[in-house]
Design a protein around this motif. Structure first.
Motif, PDB file in Angstrom:
ATOM      1  N   SER A  20      -4.391   0.416   0.817  1.00 46.81           N
ATOM      2  CA  SER A  20      -3.566   0.967   1.904  1.00 46.81           C
ATOM      3  C   SER A  20      -3.995   2.341   2.386  1.00 46.81           C
ATOM      4  N   ASN A  21      -4.995   2.935   1.763  1.00 48.80           N
ATOM      5  CA  ASN A  21      -5.378   4.276   2.214  1.00 48.80           C
ATOM      6  C   ASN A  21      -6.885   4.470   2.162  1.00 48.80           C
ATOM      7  N   GLU A  22      -7.352   5.461   2.885  1.00 51.18           N
ATOM      8  CA  GLU A  22      -8.751   5.843   2.924  1.00 51.18           C
ATOM      9  C   GLU A  22      -9.658   4.664   3.282  1.00 51.18           C
ATOM     10  N   HIS A  43      -0.083   2.028  -4.007  1.00 47.76           N
ATOM     11  CA  HIS A  43       0.669   2.773  -5.014  1.00 47.76           C
ATOM     12  C   HIS A  43       2.068   3.107  -4.514  1.00 47.76           C
ATOM     13  N   LYS A  44       2.170   3.840  -3.380  1.00 52.56           N
ATOM     14  CA  LYS A  44       3.476   4.301  -2.918  1.00 52.56           C
ATOM     15  C   LYS A  44       3.799   3.933  -1.472  1.00 52.56           C
ATOM     16  N   ASP A  45       2.803   3.783  -0.641  1.00 48.44           N
ATOM     17  CA  ASP A  45       3.032   3.639   0.796  1.00 48.44           C
ATOM     18  C   ASP A  45       3.097   2.169   1.217  1.00 48.44           C
ATOM     19  N   LYS A  46       4.260   1.550   0.968  1.00 39.00           N
ATOM     20  CA  LYS A  46       4.423   0.129   1.287  1.00 39.00           C
ATOM     21  C   LYS A  46       4.272  -0.158   2.784  1.00 39.00           C
ATOM     22  N   PRO A  47       4.821   0.668   3.691  1.00 41.70           N
ATOM     23  CA  PRO A  47       4.625   0.371   5.118  1.00 41.70           C
ATOM     24  C   PRO A  47       3.155   0.336   5.531  1.00 41.70           C
ATOM     25  N   ALA A  48       2.360   1.269   5.013  1.00 41.29           N
ATOM     26  CA  ALA A  48       0.926   1.269   5.328  1.00 41.29           C
ATOM     27  C   ALA A  48       0.255   0.026   4.758  1.00 41.29           C
ATOM     28  N   ALA A  49       0.645  -0.348   3.550  1.00 36.14           N
ATOM     29  CA  ALA A  49       0.073  -1.548   2.926  1.00 36.14           C
ATOM     30  C   ALA A  49       0.456  -2.805   3.699  1.00 36.14           C
ATOM     31  N   ARG A  50       1.716  -2.877   4.131  1.00 40.11           N
ATOM     32  CA  ARG A  50       2.181  -4.032   4.911  1.00 40.11           C
ATOM     33  C   ARG A  50       1.401  -4.151   6.218  1.00 40.11           C
ATOM     34  N   LYS A  51       1.126  -2.991   6.843  1.00 41.74           N
ATOM     35  CA  LYS A  51       0.351  -2.984   8.082  1.00 41.74           C
ATOM     36  C   LYS A  51      -1.049  -3.545   7.845  1.00 41.74           C
ATOM     37  N   HIS A  65      -1.844 -11.382  -0.365  1.00 42.21           N
ATOM     38  CA  HIS A  65      -0.792 -11.073  -1.335  1.00 42.21           C
ATOM     39  C   HIS A  65      -0.782  -9.567  -1.533  1.00 42.21           C
ATOM     40  N   LEU A  66       0.384  -8.981  -1.518  1.00 42.65           N
ATOM     41  CA  LEU A  66       0.542  -7.535  -1.607  1.00 42.65           C
ATOM     42  C   LEU A  66       1.259  -7.178  -2.913  1.00 42.65           C
TER      43      LEU A  66
END
Length: 124
Positions: A20-22, A43-51, A65-66
């Motif tokens: 979800s990052n970088e 780790h923490k940013d579920k909205p970014a991961a969902r995107k 799968h998330l």
């Protein structure tokens, strides 16, 4: 624009930590466009991961799968592998992009605690 699937990657199951990052979103989208199935961790940013997961779906991933995962939590890591196996059917390719410590400072200015956390996040 979706990529033309590469036959040897189409349907392969790819686990990407730190999706979800970088760099993670770029790698996830690349595998998705090649027709791979994805198990993505954040780790923490579920909205970014969902995107990222939604984008991968749109690019033609063979399932996404998330999972929330803290690589510094040994218990969570131990239970994570069976969860991935149950949800995705296994893992063919592992891409470790998650890290801990998050310090962007000169190496000689990083203290031993920060260095240890960064190392543990990479090898846990």
């Amino acid at each position: 624009m979706a990529y033309e699937p590469v036959p040897m990657l189409k349907g392969k199951r790819v686990l990407i930590t730190g999706a979800s990052n970088e760099t993670g979103p770029f790698v996830a989208r690349a595998f998705a466009g090649l027709g791979a199935g994805l198990a993505l961790t954040y780790h923490k940013d579920k909205p970014a991961a969902r995107k990222v997961a939604d984008e991968c779906d749109a690019l033609g991933a063979a399932g996404v799968h998330l999972f929330q995962l803290d690589l510094l939590n040994a218990r969570q890591c131990a239970s994570f592998i069976p969860e991935v196996k149950a949800a995705a059917g296994g893992v063919d390719i592992f891409v470790g992009l998650a890290g801990a410590g998050g310090s962007y400072q000169p190496l000689l200015e990083i203290d031993s605690v920060q260095m240890s956390e960064a190392f543990q996040g990479q090898v846990a």
